[in-house]
Structures are given as structure tokens and as C-alpha cells.
Design a protein around this motif. Structure first.
Motif, PDB file in Angstrom:
ATOM      1  N   LEU A  96      39.315 -28.313  16.490  1.00 18.90           N
ATOM      2  CA  LEU A  96      39.330 -26.963  17.037  1.00 18.90           C
ATOM      3  C   LEU A  96      40.597 -26.122  17.112  1.00 18.90           C
ATOM      4  N   SER A  97      41.550 -26.692  17.301  1.00 17.30           N
ATOM      5  CA  SER A  97      43.009 -26.090  17.211  1.00 17.30           C
ATOM      6  C   SER A  97      43.293 -25.680  15.848  1.00 17.30           C
ATOM      7  N   ALA A  98      42.992 -26.661  14.937  1.00 15.11           N
ATOM      8  CA  ALA A  98      43.512 -26.354  13.616  1.00 15.11           C
ATOM      9  C   ALA A  98      42.376 -25.396  12.696  1.00 15.11           C
ATOM     10  N   ASN A  99      41.262 -25.449  13.069  1.00 18.10           N
ATOM     11  CA  ASN A  99      40.250 -24.820  12.278  1.00 18.10           C
ATOM     12  C   ASN A  99      39.697 -23.214  13.075  1.00 18.10           C
ATOM     13  N   GLN A 100      39.746 -23.533  14.565  1.00 22.35           N
ATOM     14  CA  GLN A 100      39.246 -22.413  15.162  1.00 22.35           C
ATOM     15  C   GLN A 100      37.980 -21.888  15.008  1.00 22.35           C
ATOM     16  N   PRO A 101      36.947 -22.572  14.908  1.00 19.12           N
ATOM     17  CA  PRO A 101      35.620 -22.025  14.505  1.00 19.12           C
ATOM     18  C   PRO A 101      35.095 -21.362  15.655  1.00 19.12           C
ATOM     19  N   ASP A 102      34.083 -20.301  15.330  1.00 24.05           N
ATOM     20  CA  ASP A 102      33.519 -19.491  16.205  1.00 24.05           C
ATOM     21  C   ASP A 102      32.324 -20.244  16.798  1.00 24.05           C
ATOM     22  N   VAL A 103      31.723 -21.149  16.207  1.00 27.44           N
ATOM     23  CA  VAL A 103      30.780 -22.032  16.698  1.00 27.44           C
ATOM     24  C   VAL A 103      31.110 -23.338  16.113  1.00 27.44           C
ATOM     25  N   LEU A 104      30.931 -24.531  16.752  1.00 26.72           N
ATOM     26  CA  LEU A 104      30.804 -25.899  16.636  1.00 26.72           C
ATOM     27  C   LEU A 104      29.664 -26.518  17.157  1.00 26.72           C
ATOM     28  N   CYS A 105      29.021 -27.175  16.330  1.00 30.17           N
ATOM     29  CA  CYS A 105      27.568 -27.746  16.813  1.00 30.17           C
ATOM     30  C   CYS A 105      28.004 -29.206  16.490  1.00 30.17           C
ATOM     31  N   LEU A 106      27.664 -30.054  17.944  1.00 33.03           N
ATOM     32  CA  LEU A 106      27.890 -31.559  18.002  1.00 33.03           C
ATOM     33  C   LEU A 106      26.670 -32.350  18.112  1.00 33.03           C
ATOM     34  N   GLN A 107      26.483 -33.530  17.387  1.00 34.05           N
ATOM     35  CA  GLN A 107      25.762 -34.171  17.566  1.00 34.05           C
ATOM     36  C   GLN A 107      26.109 -35.809  17.869  1.00 34.05           C
ATOM     37  N   GLU A 108      25.222 -36.447  18.628  1.00 36.34           N
ATOM     38  CA  GLU A 108      25.607 -37.912  19.138  1.00 36.34           C
ATOM     39  C   GLU A 108      26.748 -37.843  19.987  1.00 36.34           C
ATOM     40  N   THR A 109      26.647 -37.001  20.967  1.00 37.71           N
ATOM     41  CA  THR A 109      27.607 -36.948  21.966  1.00 37.71           C
ATOM     42  C   THR A 109      27.530 -38.276  22.724  1.00 37.71           C
ATOM     43  N   LYS A 110      26.402 -38.702  22.931  1.00 42.04           N
ATOM     44  CA  LYS A 110      26.401 -39.792  23.591  1.00 42.04           C
ATOM     45  C   LYS A 110      26.669 -39.756  25.031  1.00 42.04           C
ATOM     46  N   GLN A 111      26.487 -38.805  25.768  1.00 43.66           N
ATOM     47  CA  GLN A 111      27.072 -38.672  26.965  1.00 43.66           C
ATOM     48  C   GLN A 111      26.052 -37.875  27.893  1.00 43.66           C
ATOM     49  N   GLU A 112      25.780 -38.005  29.153  1.00 39.59           N
ATOM     50  CA  GLU A 112      25.107 -37.418  30.127  1.00 39.59           C
ATOM     51  C   GLU A 112      25.801 -36.089  30.450  1.00 39.59           C
ATOM     52  N   ASP A 113      25.083 -35.167  30.950  1.00 38.75           N
ATOM     53  CA  ASP A 113      25.644 -33.759  30.952  1.00 38.75           C
ATOM     54  C   ASP A 113      26.857 -33.892  32.039  1.00 38.75           C
ATOM     55  N   SER A 114      26.727 -34.864  33.112  1.00 42.25           N
ATOM     56  CA  SER A 114      27.668 -34.944  34.069  1.00 42.25           C
ATOM     57  C   SER A 114      29.066 -35.368  33.602  1.00 42.25           C
ATOM     58  N   LYS A 115      28.931 -36.133  32.380  1.00 44.39           N
ATOM     59  CA  LYS A 115      30.213 -36.731  31.842  1.00 44.39           C
ATOM     60  C   LYS A 115      30.615 -35.622  30.557  1.00 44.39           C
ATOM     61  N   PHE A 116      30.118 -34.944  30.448  1.00 45.85           N
ATOM     62  CA  PHE A 116      30.424 -33.997  29.276  1.00 45.85           C
ATOM     63  C   PHE A 116      31.841 -33.413  29.451  1.00 45.85           C
ATOM     64  N   PRO A 117      32.837 -33.170  28.672  1.00 46.20           N
ATOM     65  CA  PRO A 117      34.232 -32.662  28.828  1.00 46.20           C
ATOM     66  C   PRO A 117      34.416 -31.192  29.095  1.00 46.20           C
ATOM     67  N   TYR A 118      33.537 -30.368  29.953  1.00 50.07           N
ATOM     68  CA  TYR A 118      33.662 -28.894  29.770  1.00 50.07           C
ATOM     69  C   TYR A 118      34.917 -28.383  30.145  1.00 50.07           C
ATOM     70  N   ALA A 119      35.474 -28.974  31.021  1.00 53.66           N
ATOM     71  CA  ALA A 119      36.968 -28.629  31.570  1.00 53.66           C
ATOM     72  C   ALA A 119      37.918 -28.495  30.250  1.00 53.66           C
ATOM     73  N   ALA A 120      38.251 -29.618  29.567  1.00 59.10           N
ATOM     74  CA  ALA A 120      38.850 -29.999  28.667  1.00 59.10           C
ATOM     75  C   ALA A 120      38.746 -28.968  27.288  1.00 59.10           C
ATOM     76  N   LEU A 121      37.318 -28.603  27.074  1.00 59.68           N
ATOM     77  CA  LEU A 121      37.029 -27.634  26.110  1.00 59.68           C
ATOM     78  C   LEU A 121      37.465 -26.175  26.742  1.00 59.68           C
TER      79      LEU A 121
END
Length: 258
Positions: free
Chosen positions: A22-47
Motif C-alpha cells: 500500500l505504501s509503495a503503490n498507493q492504490p485507490d482501491v485494494l480488494c483482498l481475498q482469503e483474509t482468513k479472519q473473523e471481523d473482530s480480528k481484522f486489522p482496521y487500526a493498522a490499515l
């Protein structure tokens, strides 16, 4: 506007790779698949610290899809509305006037398995829903891991894979039916060569030997097709230590936002 898709094969493992990308490419949208996480574990804060808003549709251990953007993420929708499914494979949102759909298509396992029939039924549900979405959103893009190599150019050894999942006639026909809705494989707008892949098995030194498949795609609607400037496969993350077996596909649009 830069939009990208990436099957990260566990965001818990690959979060540093995603943040660096993300830092190197600065996209306007990044879609991710196979996060393999529950919503409660998703790294919202880091993002968020990295400058990205995020929405996620996840579950423990398997599947999981997310949309990241520095812009406002609006009108979020989860799952196929016309196909009852406990697996988290769809998330959609509107960003900068463009309807963005992130999809993780069923793998299918083997053509003689129940999972293969599930895949075909799921794809049929996807097609019907996308038809409805296109009637409401002229500017629409579907990004994700489709688990389909559309034709023999997209498979490193078509003869060796003959009759297997990812390349079977029924799967390829389903992909063509998506295109028939008025969608376009953005990568093929710029590159008609064989041997360009987005996924390589971890085994048999497949990446080094380029024994891969092009199964990650970005499909654009008729209204967005004239705005497509480039679509490339970024192999850089696949060279990292402990990489995902997939690598990002990146579409650049010109003057597509309202």
C-alpha cells in the motif's frame, strides 16, 4: 484511479506485505481475498494508520474478503443475495462513484466433487446478481480470485491440466457468461500473450519456473472500458519471504470518477 486485487492467503501472515505494498503503490482501491479472519480480528487500526478505510466480510480460518480505500467507502453490501451460503466470498461498495465488487470464487477441488457443483451453482448466482447490479450501476468493476483460467494462454501447461478444475469447459463457459453481461477482462485489453500468470503453486519451484495460472481478474463494465489505461500483474510480492501464492493485479483508470 488505481484499483487492485490480491488473494493474500491469510492476512494475519501477510499484513506486513500488504502495508508495504500500500505504501509503495498507493492504490485507490485494494480488494483482498482469503483474509482468513473473523471481523473482530481484522486489522482496521493498522490499515487506518496507513491511511486506508476498510470494510471486511470474514470468517475464521477460511475465505474472507475486504475492500480498502483512502476514500469514503459507501453503500456496503455483503454476500450473494440470491444464493444462500455461509462462506464469506462477496463484499461490495461504492467508491468515488464506482461500484466495486470483491469476489472470492469457489475453488471447486475436483470436477467429480460436490465442491465443483457448488462452484458452478455459486457462479450462476454471481451472474444473476451482477446482472442486477449492472442495471443499477453503470460504472462497475468486479475484482477477485475467480479460480478460473479463461483460456489456454492462462495456463502454463494446458495438456497437463486437461479435465481439471480451473480450466474445465463448464468453468470457462461460466466466465464467458460473466463477460456476456457486458463485462471486459481488463488485462486482455492490453496483453494477449500467453504465459502471464497471477498464481503459482508453492511446490515444484513453480514461481521460479513460471508454472502458473492467470486466475485473478478485474472485470470492468462497458462504461469503464474506455477509461482503462493499463492492467498489469505485479510479481514483486511473490518474490518476498513467506509470500502469498497469488500476486496483485492492478488496473489504472483515467477520468472514471464523477
Amino acid at each position: 484511479m488505481k484499483l487492485a486485487t490480491w488473494n493474500v492467503n491469510s492476512l494475519t501472515v501477510r499484513l506486513p506485505h500488504v502495508l508495504d505494498w500500500l505504501s509503495a503503490n498507493q492504490p485507490d482501491v485494494l480488494c483482498l481475498q482469503e483474509t482468513k479472519q473473523e471481523d473482530s480480528k481484522f486489522p482496521y487500526a493498522a490499515l487506518k494508520e496507513a491511511g486506508y478505510n476498510a470494510v471486511h466480510n470474514g470468517q475464521k480460518t477460511y475465505n474472507g474478503v475486504a475492500i480498502l480505500s483512502p476514500h469514503a467507502i459507501e453503500a456496503v453490501h455483503l454476500d450473494l443475495p440470491n444464493y444462500a451460503d455461509t462462506q464469506k466470498r462477496i463484499i461490495a461498495a461504492t467508491i468515488q462513484g464506482i461500484r466495486v465488487i470483491c469476489a472470492y470464487v469457489v475453488n471447486g477441488q475436483a470436477v467429480d466433487s460436490d465442491k465443483y457443483h457448488y462452484k458452478l451453482a455459486w457462479l450462476n448466482g454471481l451472474q444473476s446478481w451482477l446482472q442486477a447490479e449492472l442495471s443499477q450501476h453503470e460504472k462497475l468493476v468486479v475484482l477477485g480470485d475467480y479460480n478460473i483460467a479463461p483460456d489456454d494462454r492462462d495456463c502454463h501447461d494446458p495438456q497437463a491440466w486437461l479435465g481439471q478444475v480451473l480450466v474445465s469447459p463448464a468453468e470457462r463457459a461460466a466466465f464467458q457468461q460473466l463477460l456476456a453481461l457486458g463485462l471486459h477482462d481488463s488485462f486482455r485489453l492490453f496483453n494477449d500473450q500467453a504465459g502471464e500468470f497471477s498464481w503459482w503453486d508453492y511446490r515444484m519451484a513453480a514461481f521460479r519456473r513460471n508454472m502458473g495460472m492467470r486466475i485473478d481478474h478485474i472485470l470492468v463494465s462497458n462504461a469503464l472500458k474506455p477509461h482503462c489505461e493499463s492492467c498489469v500483474i505485479d510479481k514483486t510480492p511473490r518474490k518476498l519471504e513467506r509470500p502469498s501464492d497469488h500476486t496483485p493485479v492492478v488496473l489504472t483508470l483515467a477520468n472514471a470518477s464523477p
